[in-house]
Design an enzyme around this catalytic site. Structure first.
Site, PDB file in Angstrom:
ATOM      1  N   GLY A 147      55.583  10.977 -16.609  1.00  0.00           N
ATOM      2  CA  GLY A 147      55.925  11.116 -18.006  1.00  0.00           C
ATOM      3  C   GLY A 147      57.419  11.014 -18.254  1.00  0.00           C
ATOM      4  O   GLY A 147      57.862  10.451 -19.256  1.00  0.00           O
TER       5      GLY A 147
ATOM      6  N   ASP B  23      65.863  14.197  -6.611  1.00  0.00           N
ATOM      7  CA  ASP B  23      65.705  14.598  -8.013  1.00  0.00           C
ATOM      8  C   ASP B  23      66.530  15.814  -8.404  1.00  0.00           C
ATOM      9  O   ASP B  23      66.025  16.933  -8.514  1.00  0.00           O
ATOM     10  CB  ASP B  23      64.229  14.836  -8.334  1.00  0.00           C
ATOM     11  CG  ASP B  23      63.962  14.759  -9.834  1.00  0.00           C
ATOM     12  OD1 ASP B  23      64.947  14.699 -10.600  1.00  0.00           O
ATOM     13  OD2 ASP B  23      62.792  14.764 -10.237  1.00  0.00           O
TER      14      ASP B  23
ATOM     15  N   ASP C  45      65.067  22.629  -9.087  1.00  0.00           N
ATOM     16  CA  ASP C  45      63.715  22.054  -9.070  1.00  0.00           C
ATOM     17  C   ASP C  45      63.264  21.789  -7.639  1.00  0.00           C
ATOM     18  O   ASP C  45      62.724  20.726  -7.327  1.00  0.00           O
ATOM     19  CB  ASP C  45      63.682  20.770  -9.892  1.00  0.00           C
ATOM     20  CG  ASP C  45      62.269  20.374 -10.345  1.00  0.00           C
ATOM     21  OD1 ASP C  45      61.375  21.247 -10.282  1.00  0.00           O
ATOM     22  OD2 ASP C  45      62.063  19.226 -10.754  1.00  0.00           O
TER      23      ASP C  45
END
Length: 435
Positions: free
Chosen positions: A24, A156, A138
């Site tokens: 997404g 990331d 994260d």
């Protein structure tokens, strides 16, 4: 769903040759440098100007694209630019699988020694990130790649926190994946520090050792409450053969209070290799910190280190009650033999008789040093053999068998009560049950 990158398309001078992942927030493809023939990974931001918070998404993407950590366990971007109205990041291509896929291919969990090696290597990469003043925010199996020779690569940094810069996370905006977050990342997502990454690494370690994250739930609310208030069972109690020092290291990473976790990768590596030196100190029941030998309280979190007094206490006033039929301090009768036996947290080992009457219980009655317990935490109503709990406006919700209580809740023998990270078993020693 965003339009997929087309094979054969040129992006910043690289040709798209294969599609790796569609998500997404971003899409990832395998690309090839037309001049050198070397392969790269091409990451595209899927957000468009027509979508909400587009500016924040671009800011995060560009910020991550500018980071250069220069460590073998961290994948640094090669370039980050806008082309044809879309933002792209070019990174080295690593023939790998993410850690979740790797564990699935190896039977659902890893041998303890391999799990410890992966965690230690990841810690080295995180330390390099922290040395640049950056908080990853994260850390999870999906952002850890296992490449050739089983080497770990951290990816990331899209929602990282940089030194000296305002976070692009809104005050009430939660970014990341809930089950891998630290308690403070949930409570104050815009103010987390390095210790939050160590907690998240602890969730990864727990997953590698047991096959499951330390907190699971049917919905987001139950996961969040579990992270903030419940201490998971140590891995060694779930899977046989896990060395005690590895289980203890995992639980130290998962300490609810940031100060109770390891301070850096070196401290974690020592714990993974040798365990805690024996005989040096009494481990803290709340955060596992060793402290000073002979100390009465943990110097990090304030929990009692010495065994709790054998004499039960009165829940209404917090003072010792002994085996009396009524509390010698407040005079309330104990009646039907209700009590709370604490099994986890700073209150572990303490027993409280629940006297008759209606009263409010808080930090003064339970543990004056535990700032996670509110001054007015729970309201107790004990009448005619029945015991009822109600939240008295606490900062941390009360859980009964893992569920938050929203109204007066009647207790039954054997239920688990969670109060600000302390777990207790409710006992009702009525007729037919031996005290």
């Amino acid at each position: 769903m965003a339009e997929m990158m087309r094979i054969g398309k040129l992006v910043l001078g690289y040709e798209v040759v294969d599609l790796i992942a569609e998500g997404g927030q971003a899409s990832v493809a395998k690309g090839r440098d037309l001049e050198t023939g070397r392969f790269v990974a091409i990451k595209r931001l899927n957000a468009t100007p027509a979508q909400g918070r587009y500016g924040q998404a671009v800011a995060r993407f560009r910020r991550a694209g500018q980071l250069r950590i220069d460590h073998p366990a961290v994948v640094d971007p090669i370039a980050c630019c806008e082309e044809d109205g879309r933002w792209y990041m070019i990174m080295p291509f690593i023939d790998s699988v993410d850690l979740e896929q790797y564990v699935a291919r190896h039977g659902g969990r890893l041998p303890p020694e391999e799990a410890a090696r992966i965690v230690a290597d990841t810690a080295d990469g995180l330390q390099a990130i922290h040395n640049h003043g950056v908080v990853h925010r994260d850390v999870k199996p999906g952002n850890l790649l296992v490449g050739p020779q089983c080497k770990v690569h951290i990816i990331d940094l899209g929602i990282c926190r940089l030194p000296g810069q305002a976070t692009t996370t809104g005050k009430d905006e939660l970014l990341g994946t809930f089950m891998w977050m630290s308690p403070e990342q949930i409570r104050q997502p815009d103010k987390v520090g390095f210790a939050s990454d160590w907690y998240s690494l602890g969730t990864v370690f727990y997953f590698l050792l047991t096959g499951n994250p330390p907190v699971q739930g049917a919905n987001t609310e139950s996961i969040v409450l579990g992270i903030c208030q419940q201490t998971p069972p140590p891995p060694a109690t779930l899977v046989s053969g896990i060395p005690p020092h590895l289980s203890a290291a995992c639980m130290t990473l998962l300490a609810k209070r940031p100060a109770g976790r390891y301070e850096d990768a070196d401290a974690l590596r020592r714990a993974l290799q040798t365990g805690t030196p024996g005989g040096a100190a009494i481990p803290c029941p709340a955060c596992n910190f060793g402290g000073a030998k002979g100390a009465s309280f943990c110097s990090r979190c304030g929990a009692a280190l010495q065994p709790a007094p054998s004499s039960p206490r009165c829940l209404a006033c917090g003072l010792q009650a002994g085996s009396n039929a009524a509390c010698p301090s407040c005079g309330r009768p104990f009646g039907h033999g209700h009590r709370l036996e604490f099994t986890q947290g700073p209150l572990r080992g303490k027993v409280f008789h629940v006297p008759q009457g209606v009263y409010v219980v808080g930090r003064k009655q339970l543990c004056e040093r535990d700032q996670h317990i509110s001054r007015r935490h729970l309201r107790v109503a004990c009448r005619d053999g029945a015991c009822t709990l109600e939240d008295a406006g606490s900062r941390n919700q009360i859980l009964v068998d893992g569920h938050p209580i929203r109204r007066p809740t009647s207790l039954t023998h054997g239920q688990t009560i969670c109060i600000a990270g302390n777990s207790a078993i409710y006992r009702s020693y009525t007729k037919g049950i031996t005290r």
